[in-house]
Structures are given as structure tokens and as C-alpha cells.
Enzyme design. Structure first.
Site: not given
Length: 168
Positions: A5, A7, A69-71, A95, A128-129, A132, A138
Site C-alpha cells: 500500500g 502508506m 490511521g484508517t478512516t 490523519n 487525492h490520488h 483513494k 476522513g
């Protein structure tokens, strides 16, 4: 590399560049457990609601602090995180960027100053990319909540999401 991924790859690069940091394991989509003997300081999850559930279970089993760190987490996952946080350090954040933390602080001050003015409307526009998955993000929802809590609410149509091929 142990992580996948966007991140995960960013975390891998940061750890590789820091002699005091090491990534000692990773959990993929099809893997649901880590070795008990794994040397760990903290578990980190930036995946999905299902991935966060797996991370919560692992943190509980391994008695290890957890950063999520997941929304877009469902209420059940958030409840599990709240319950686990009574026994272990658990942070659920929209974030982790220093820039967003500073921006949020600035928005708190600004919203307090502008809340009593009539006719003030705020719009959040984010880019965003193309990979996303959630819109609004979030982060955008967190910033909107920050403003609303200070008396400057944003209407749902006041958050605009854009996608571009390559955005970092």
C-alpha cells in the site's frame, strides 16, 4: 519490503532511512496473525475497516499499543477500539500528518473568530490520488467537525473531493 500500500511503502522508506527504527513484521490481506515472538513496540494500521479489526485483535492478543490511521471505520470497530483502549494505548486518528495537526489548530482559532459573523460560508476542497476510496476523506470530515465544534458548520455540499492521477 514487509509492507504494501501507499502508506505502508512510505513507512517502509522512513524506517529504512532511520537507524533507530525497524519494521519487524507485516500483515497482508490474507495473513491474519503475527508470530508471538515478534519484537514490537507498536502496531500500526493504515488499511481498512477489516484491517483495523484484525489489528485490534492482534494488539489485544499481543498486548501491544496500536495506532489506527484508517478512516471510514464502522461503529463496531470504533467500539472495539474504545474498549481495548481501557487496557492498552490505542489511538484512532484520521490523519497523522504534522501539517494537518497544525492546520486543525489554526482552524480552531479561525472558526472561533469568524463564528459570530453573518454570511460566512466555508468550503473544504481536497485532492487525492485516483486510488483513494472514501470521499469525502476522513481528514476532510475531521476538519469540518473541528470547524463545526467552534460554531462554523459546513454543509455536506461544502466538502468537494477531486481525484488526480498522481498526488502525494
Amino acid at each position: 519490503d514487509l509492507l504494501g500500500g501507499r502508506m505502508g511503502q512510505a513507512l517502509q522508506r522512513a524506517a529504512d532511512a532511520d537507524a533507530h527504527c525497524a519494521i519487524t513484521g507485516g500483515v497482508g490481506r490474507d495473513q491474519r496473525d503475527l508470530p508471538d515472538a515478534l519484537n514490537r513496540t507498536v502496531l500500526v494500521d493504515f488499511s481498512s475497516d477489516q484491517g483495523a479489526k484484525t489489528a485490534l485483535n492482534l494488539a489485544h492478543k499481543l498486548r501491544t499499543p496500536l495506532l489506527i490511521g484508517t478512516t471510514g471505520l464502522c461503529e463496531e470497530t470504533l467500539d472495539t477500539a474504545r474498549t481495548l483502549s481501557k487496557d492498552l494505548p490505542v489511538a484512532v486518528v484520521a490523519n497523522t500528518s504534522l501539517g494537518i495537526t497544525v492546520l486543525r489548530s489554526l482552524l480552531e482559532s479561525t472558526a472561533t473568530l469568524l463564528a459570530d459573523l453573518h454570511g460566512v460560508a466555508v468550503t473544504i476542497e481536497e485532492t487525492h490520488h485516483v486510488g483513494k476510496k472514501d470521499a469525502p476523506s476522513g481528514t476532510a470530515l475531521m476538519l469540518a467537525e473541528t470547524l463545526s465544534n467552534r460554531g462554523l458548520p459546513i454543509q455536506p455540499e461544502g466538502i468537494v473531493s477531486n481525484w488526480k492521477d498522481e498526488v502525494i
